[in-house]
Design a protein around this motif. Structure first.
Motif, PDB file in Angstrom:
ATOM      1  N   UNK A   1      10.484  -8.317  -2.165  1.00 34.24           N
ATOM      2  CA  UNK A   1      11.567  -8.402  -3.152  1.00 34.24           C
ATOM      3  C   UNK A   1      12.598  -7.295  -2.974  1.00 34.24           C
ATOM      4  N   UNK A   2      12.396  -6.446  -1.936  1.00 30.90           N
ATOM      5  CA  UNK A   2      13.397  -5.427  -1.627  1.00 30.90           C
ATOM      6  C   UNK A   2      12.992  -3.999  -1.905  1.00 30.90           C
ATOM      7  N   UNK A   3      11.797  -3.780  -2.438  1.00 27.56           N
ATOM      8  CA  UNK A   3      11.341  -2.413  -2.732  1.00 27.56           C
ATOM      9  C   UNK A   3      11.054  -1.684  -1.422  1.00 27.56           C
TER      10      UNK A   3
ATOM     11  N   UNK B   1      -4.954   4.088 -14.723  1.00 26.42           N
ATOM     12  CA  UNK B   1      -3.696   4.741 -15.078  1.00 26.42           C
ATOM     13  C   UNK B   1      -2.513   3.973 -14.503  1.00 26.42           C
ATOM     14  N   UNK B   2      -1.288   4.482 -14.825  1.00 21.65           N
ATOM     15  CA  UNK B   2      -0.088   3.887 -14.256  1.00 21.65           C
ATOM     16  C   UNK B   2       0.150   4.456 -12.860  1.00 21.65           C
ATOM     17  N   UNK B   3       0.901   3.708 -12.071  1.00 19.72           N
ATOM     18  CA  UNK B   3       1.177   4.120 -10.698  1.00 19.72           C
ATOM     19  C   UNK B   3       2.363   5.073 -10.642  1.00 19.72           C
ATOM     20  N   UNK B   4       2.288   6.019  -9.724  1.00 15.73           N
ATOM     21  CA  UNK B   4       3.378   6.949  -9.446  1.00 15.73           C
ATOM     22  C   UNK B   4       3.649   6.907  -7.946  1.00 15.73           C
ATOM     23  N   UNK B   5       4.804   7.388  -7.515  1.00 15.49           N
ATOM     24  CA  UNK B   5       5.106   7.370  -6.083  1.00 15.49           C
ATOM     25  C   UNK B   5       4.013   8.005  -5.234  1.00 15.49           C
ATOM     26  N   UNK B   6       3.432   9.106  -5.706  1.00 18.28           N
ATOM     27  CA  UNK B   6       2.389   9.785  -4.931  1.00 18.28           C
ATOM     28  C   UNK B   6       1.143   8.931  -4.790  1.00 18.28           C
ATOM     29  N   UNK B   7       0.777   8.206  -5.855  1.00 11.54           N
ATOM     30  CA  UNK B   7      -0.425   7.373  -5.779  1.00 11.54           C
ATOM     31  C   UNK B   7      -0.199   6.160  -4.884  1.00 11.54           C
ATOM     32  N   UNK B   8       1.015   5.635  -4.872  1.00 15.25           N
ATOM     33  CA  UNK B   8       1.347   4.535  -3.959  1.00 15.25           C
ATOM     34  C   UNK B   8       1.281   5.032  -2.515  1.00 15.25           C
ATOM     35  N   UNK B   9       1.848   6.215  -2.265  1.00 15.40           N
ATOM     36  CA  UNK B   9       1.820   6.790  -0.920  1.00 15.40           C
ATOM     37  C   UNK B   9       0.394   7.002  -0.449  1.00 15.40           C
ATOM     38  N   UNK B  10      -0.457   7.497  -1.328  1.00 18.27           N
ATOM     39  CA  UNK B  10      -1.865   7.725  -0.985  1.00 18.27           C
ATOM     40  C   UNK B  10      -2.554   6.421  -0.625  1.00 18.27           C
ATOM     41  N   UNK B  11      -2.264   5.364  -1.367  1.00 17.27           N
ATOM     42  CA  UNK B  11      -2.856   4.057  -1.090  1.00 17.27           C
ATOM     43  C   UNK B  11      -2.401   3.548   0.278  1.00 17.27           C
ATOM     44  N   UNK B  12      -1.110   3.666   0.562  1.00 20.71           N
ATOM     45  CA  UNK B  12      -0.576   3.166   1.829  1.00 20.71           C
ATOM     46  C   UNK B  12      -1.153   3.947   3.016  1.00 20.71           C
TER      47      UNK B  12
ATOM     48  N   UNK C   1      -7.140  -3.574  -0.880  1.00 18.89           N
ATOM     49  CA  UNK C   1      -6.567  -4.786  -0.278  1.00 18.89           C
ATOM     50  C   UNK C   1      -5.963  -5.690  -1.341  1.00 18.89           C
ATOM     51  N   UNK C   2      -6.582  -5.731  -2.500  1.00 20.50           N
ATOM     52  CA  UNK C   2      -6.041  -6.554  -3.587  1.00 20.50           C
ATOM     53  C   UNK C   2      -4.701  -6.000  -4.069  1.00 20.50           C
ATOM     54  N   UNK C   3      -4.617  -4.676  -4.187  1.00 26.96           N
ATOM     55  CA  UNK C   3      -3.363  -4.070  -4.613  1.00 26.96           C
ATOM     56  C   UNK C   3      -2.288  -4.258  -3.553  1.00 26.96           C
ATOM     57  N   UNK C   4      -2.687  -4.209  -2.272  1.00 26.10           N
ATOM     58  CA  UNK C   4      -1.716  -4.370  -1.188  1.00 26.10           C
ATOM     59  C   UNK C   4      -1.011  -5.716  -1.256  1.00 26.10           C
ATOM     60  N   UNK C   5      -1.671  -6.708  -1.812  1.00 27.48           N
ATOM     61  CA  UNK C   5      -1.025  -8.014  -1.995  1.00 27.48           C
ATOM     62  C   UNK C   5       0.239  -7.854  -2.815  1.00 27.48           C
ATOM     63  N   UNK C   6       0.196  -7.006  -3.849  1.00 29.89           N
ATOM     64  CA  UNK C   6       1.346  -6.806  -4.717  1.00 29.89           C
ATOM     65  C   UNK C   6       2.329  -5.795  -4.132  1.00 29.89           C
ATOM     66  N   UNK C   7       1.835  -4.889  -3.281  1.00 28.56           N
ATOM     67  CA  UNK C   7       2.739  -4.011  -2.544  1.00 28.56           C
ATOM     68  C   UNK C   7       3.603  -4.849  -1.600  1.00 28.56           C
ATOM     69  N   UNK C   8       2.955  -5.781  -0.904  1.00 27.40           N
ATOM     70  CA  UNK C   8       3.701  -6.671  -0.005  1.00 27.40           C
ATOM     71  C   UNK C   8       4.699  -7.520  -0.794  1.00 27.40           C
TER      72      UNK C   8
END
Length: 226
Positions: free
Chosen positions: A187-189, A210-221, A175-182
């Motif tokens: 901002x247009x991402x 670690x650093x974020x990758x598209x796959x890790x963002x998708x997994x989080x969402x 939920x904390x990370x989702x704040x920055x996803x939102x």
């Protein structure tokens, strides 16, 4: 010599102080003096306009959240800029975030930690009294414990509770990370890659550091939004 990543938190008591910089400049100078001479990076600064008597601090919450997600240390000019309330400071001591005070480098261990020591002492006294009561019951011939079936049931329950705790912790961080996803979406991402770039630019790490990758963002969402 200070090293690592830091996020600064400043508090001024009135809107007038916030607008004029009265008190704020002194806090900023104290923080920079504390950090001076080391290999450090000040990722972000938060300014709260609020009385020290109040514990509802949205900027402090945001600063602590960003510290946790970036692996940064929270740096505050003075202890009373954080709070004057002992119970509030004790709750902060339970936070995973490391806190430093520019005017008292050991305050995190001496001032905040002392409350944890007192709480620990109280827990030890309760444990001691419980053991003494069990010992007295055993001496009277009272049967303690249960059979193997009961022990297995207790172990299974403990494993289930442990899984629930781990899931709750993962959801809380998510939920904390989702704040920055939102924030990235606003901002247009619109792609996983763009969202990952936004998180990495903000210094936010994955749960494994670690650093974020598209796959890790998708997994989080998928986890957080289904």
């Amino acid at each position: 010599m200070q090293t690592g990543k830091f996020i600064a938190y400043y508090r001024v008591s009135t809107d007038r102080q916030g607008r004029s910089g009265l008190g704020l400049e002194a806090q900023q100078a104290a923080v920079r003096s504390y950090l001076n001479g080391g290999k450090w990076s000040l990722i972000r600064e938060f300014v709260e306009v609020e009385s020290g008597k109040r514990d509802d601090r949205p900027k402090l919450v945001e600063a602590l959240r960003l510290c946790e997600l970036t692996g940064s240390t929270l740096i505050v000019a003075k202890l009373d800029r954080l709070s004057r309330d002992a119970e509030f400071l004790f709750r902060l001591d339970k936070s995973p975030v490391n806190i430093r005070f520019a005017d008292m480098p050991m305050a995190d261990k001496v001032m905040i930690g002392i409350m944890a020591v007192v709480a620990q002492w109280e827990r030890e006294q309760i444990s001691k009294r419980t053991k003494e009561a069990l010992g007295a019951a055993k001496a009277r011939g009272t049967k303690l414990g249960g059979d193997r079936g009961n022990l297995a049931a207790v172990a299974a329950l403990g494993a289930s509770k442990s899984l629930e705790v781990r899931k709750a912790m993962a959801d809380g961080r998510g939920r904390k990370v989702m704040h920055y996803i939102d924030e990235a979406r606003a901002s247009g991402a619109s792609t996983f890659a763009a969202m990952a770039a936004h998180l990495n630019h903000a210094g936010i790490q994955t749960p494994r550091g670690k650093t974020w990758h598209p796959a890790s963002v998708q997994k989080l969402l998928v986890r957080m939004e289904g």
